[in-house]
Design a protein around this motif. Structure first.
Motif, mmCIF file in Angstrom:
data_model
loop_
_atom_site.group_PDB
_atom_site.id
_atom_site.type_symbol
_atom_site.label_atom_id
_atom_site.label_comp_id
_atom_site.label_asym_id
_atom_site.label_seq_id
_atom_site.Cartn_x
_atom_site.Cartn_y
_atom_site.Cartn_z
ATOM 1 N N THR A 51 -23.053 7.177 14.063
ATOM 2 C CA THR A 51 -21.995 6.590 14.883
ATOM 3 C C THR A 51 -21.646 5.200 14.376
ATOM 4 O O THR A 51 -22.442 4.534 13.709
ATOM 5 N N GLN A 52 -20.443 4.769 14.689
ATOM 6 C CA GLN A 52 -19.986 3.405 14.435
ATOM 7 C C GLN A 52 -19.373 2.890 15.734
ATOM 8 O O GLN A 52 -18.930 3.672 16.579
ATOM 9 N N SER A 53 -19.342 1.584 15.884
ATOM 10 C CA SER A 53 -18.765 1.042 17.111
ATOM 11 C C SER A 53 -17.909 -0.169 16.816
ATOM 12 O O SER A 53 -18.103 -0.861 15.812
ATOM 13 N N LYS A 54 -16.967 -0.419 17.688
ATOM 14 C CA LYS A 54 -16.123 -1.602 17.616
ATOM 15 C C LYS A 54 -15.680 -1.950 19.031
ATOM 16 O O LYS A 54 -15.623 -1.085 19.909
ATOM 17 N N ASP A 89 -8.065 7.073 12.944
ATOM 18 C CA ASP A 89 -9.433 7.084 13.460
ATOM 19 C C ASP A 89 -9.782 8.414 14.115
ATOM 20 O O ASP A 89 -10.420 8.459 15.166
ATOM 21 N N VAL A 143 -17.423 3.740 20.678
ATOM 22 C CA VAL A 143 -18.427 4.282 19.768
ATOM 23 C C VAL A 143 -17.853 5.560 19.164
ATOM 24 O O VAL A 143 -17.441 6.465 19.893
ATOM 25 N N ARG A 144 -17.822 5.612 17.825
ATOM 26 C CA ARG A 144 -17.162 6.724 17.137
ATOM 27 C C ARG A 144 -18.168 7.602 16.407
ATOM 28 O O ARG A 144 -19.172 7.115 15.898
ATOM 29 N N ARG A 183 -29.320 1.922 21.718
ATOM 30 C CA ARG A 183 -28.901 1.500 20.373
ATOM 31 C C ARG A 183 -29.645 0.250 19.916
ATOM 32 O O ARG A 183 -29.346 -0.293 18.863
#
Length: 509
Positions: A2-5, A69, A86-87, A242
């Protein structure tokens, strides 16, 4: 993976439909130019539980195709106009990592498609004088189809302003001022999903109903505080999973606040119902405490080591500290995650929700707050005073250190009881809480020094057994011991200020 921004945005109702409804914002604050970007077609299927538990807590989970995205997006509320997204990559099923991050909200209930939202998006970039993108202005023509039984279809247009990373949040206010002059008003829905559910007749999500409460009563103040802390506990769960900075500490403090409130206000809530919940909160705080205590020790010893002159650092102390931390820290984090994945934790969350849904209010819950809430604070203060008197009567040594640690726990309970009562009792209880917080701080610094001494002694013994110099560990141990003694010398003055009878007088009458 996962990635987050973080995204900071506001949604509006456009004055007119179509790309012509995008107002020109050139000259608003630092916006020097507005450029057109390629239009997008977005297709998102939102997932939630049957009773819409995610949307009820202002969270959304979607699988989206189209745009830059594409993938799975879990959006979690932060503060104000900011949310965390969160992707995860596209897949047919909800990614396990996102299921886990949503667990405190879903409580393990099945996630299913609830709404499909298709949007045609016209995009403008708001740029500064150097051409940097400050924000994105988009106009979406939206069609939403309910995927729940009995749901329908809805269509609307939506204007959105999203800040680029690093842009001052004040730009949103300046843009909004311009938009209002053009007849553009803020949307009354926080997300596309919430509007789609409302306009398609699909529902608004399961919210914990508020029981009938007497306004400005002890019951209303206590339940208001509990609602706030339960919401905070649920919201902190994804950050703890996390391993985000300070998340474990904040969740542990929230457990303590909840426990203290349920203990201090037994005259308001029946302990036959609340005591079992307190016991489970104690369990959770204990599981979190392993990771938090290790985090505090690592930072404390590491900082002290960094501050030493090079000629006082003998042997591979940095390497030994890393090995020690990894061996202890990994186990602590695993224990925390196992606790959050356990049925016991989910049952605790259900119990807290049940407590808010059907609170076991006692007769005093509906009375006037001054006497009931002041009595609760003063009772906790009395326990603290007893602990302090006992500690001061002991000679310096392990027994006194233990007594001071117990007094620190009581100081926290006084503070938390005062927090609950502050809306009802105002400045008098706030002043008492502030003085007690200073006592708690000194006691906390003392306890941290005591615990650090134990860890440093163990590190020194291990170094010696390995044939390394134990000099540096001994030096740090001596400094911690001196620090603990200094805190004990400081304590009488700080306690004297907190135990001034004039502080308690307004609460005793």
């Amino acid at each position: 993976m996962t990635q987050s921004k973080q995204e900071t945005e506001r949604k509006y109702e456009p004055a007119t439909r179509g790309a012509g409804g995008l107002p020109d914002l050139t000259g608003v604050g630092p916006i020097a130019s507005v450029t057109e970007a390629a239009s997008e077609k977005l297709d998102a299927v939102y997932h939630d539980t049957e009773d819409l538990r995610l949307v009820a807590t202002s969270a959304t989970l979607r699988r989206r195709t189209g745009g830059a995205d594409a993938g799975w997006h879990l959006k979690l509320p932060l503060t104000g106009d900011t949310r965390e997204e969160v992707r995860a990559p596209l897949s047919d099923e909800v990614p396990q990592a996102l299921r886990e991050l949503a667990l405190s909200r879903t409580r393990g209930a099945h996630l299913r498609p609830v709404v499909r939202i298709r949007s045609t998006r016209a995009v403008r970039h708001l740029r500064d004088a150097e051409g940097r993108v400050l924000a994105e202005l988009s106009l979406d023509d939206v069609r939403a189809d309910s995927l729940l039984p009995g749901g329908g279809r809805a269509e609307w247009s939506e204007l959105e302003v999203e800040l680029a990373d690093g842009t001052d949040a004040g730009l949103l206010d300046r843009v909004e001022k311009k938009l209002r002059k053009k007849g553009v008003v803020r949307s009354d829905s926080p997300s596309k999903l919430s509007r789609a559910l409302r306009d398609t007749g699909s529902g608004t999500g399961r919210e914990v109903p508020r029981p009938a409460e007497v306004a400005a009563s002890p019951g209303s103040y206590v339940l208001g505080y509990l609602r706030e802390q339960v919401g905070r506990l649920v919201a902190l769960d994804p950050a703890v999973r996390r391993d985000l900075p300070d998340a474990v500490h904040q969740m542990r403090v929230t457990c303590r606040r909840l426990r203290s409130c349920l203990r201090s206000y037994r005259s308001v809530l029946d302990r036959r119902t609340t005591d079992p919940v307190r016991a489970e909160l104690k369990w959770l705080a204990g599981e979190l405490g392993v990771a938090r205590d290790q985090e505090v020790l690592r930072e404390r010893i590491g900082t002290a080591l960094d501050e030493l002159p090079d000629d006082l650092v003998l042997g591979p102390v940095a390497a030994r500290l890393r090995v020690w931390d990894v061996s202890r820290g990994g186990d602590a984090l695993t224990r925390t995650r196992e606790a959050l994945d356990s049925p016991r934790y989910l049952l605790l969350l259900d119990a807290l929700e049940g407590l808010l849904r059907e609170p076991p209010l006692r007769a005093r819950a509906s009375g006037k707050p001054a006497r009931t809430m002041a009595a609760a604070v003063l009772k906790e203060y009395g326990r603290l005073a007893g602990r302090m008197e006992h500690a001061f009567a002991l000679e310096s040594g392990p027994a006194r250190a233990t007594a001071l640690h117990e007094a620190r726990k009581e100081a926290k309970k006084v503070r938390y009881a005062a927090e609950v009562a502050r809306p009802a009792l105002g400045k008098p209880v706030a002043r008492l809480g502030k003085r007690v917080k200073k006592v708690q701080k000194v006691l906390g610094e003392h306890q941290d020094a005591v615990v650090a001494q134990e860890a440093l002694r163990a590190l020194g013994v291990a170094a010696h057994a390995a044939g390394e110099s134990a000099f540096t560990w001994g030096l740090l141990h001596g400094r911690e011991r001196a620090g603990a003694q200094a805190r004990q010398r400081e304590l009488p003055e700080v306690w004297g200020a907190a135990s001034d009878p004039a502080l308690r007088a307004p609460l005793e009458h």
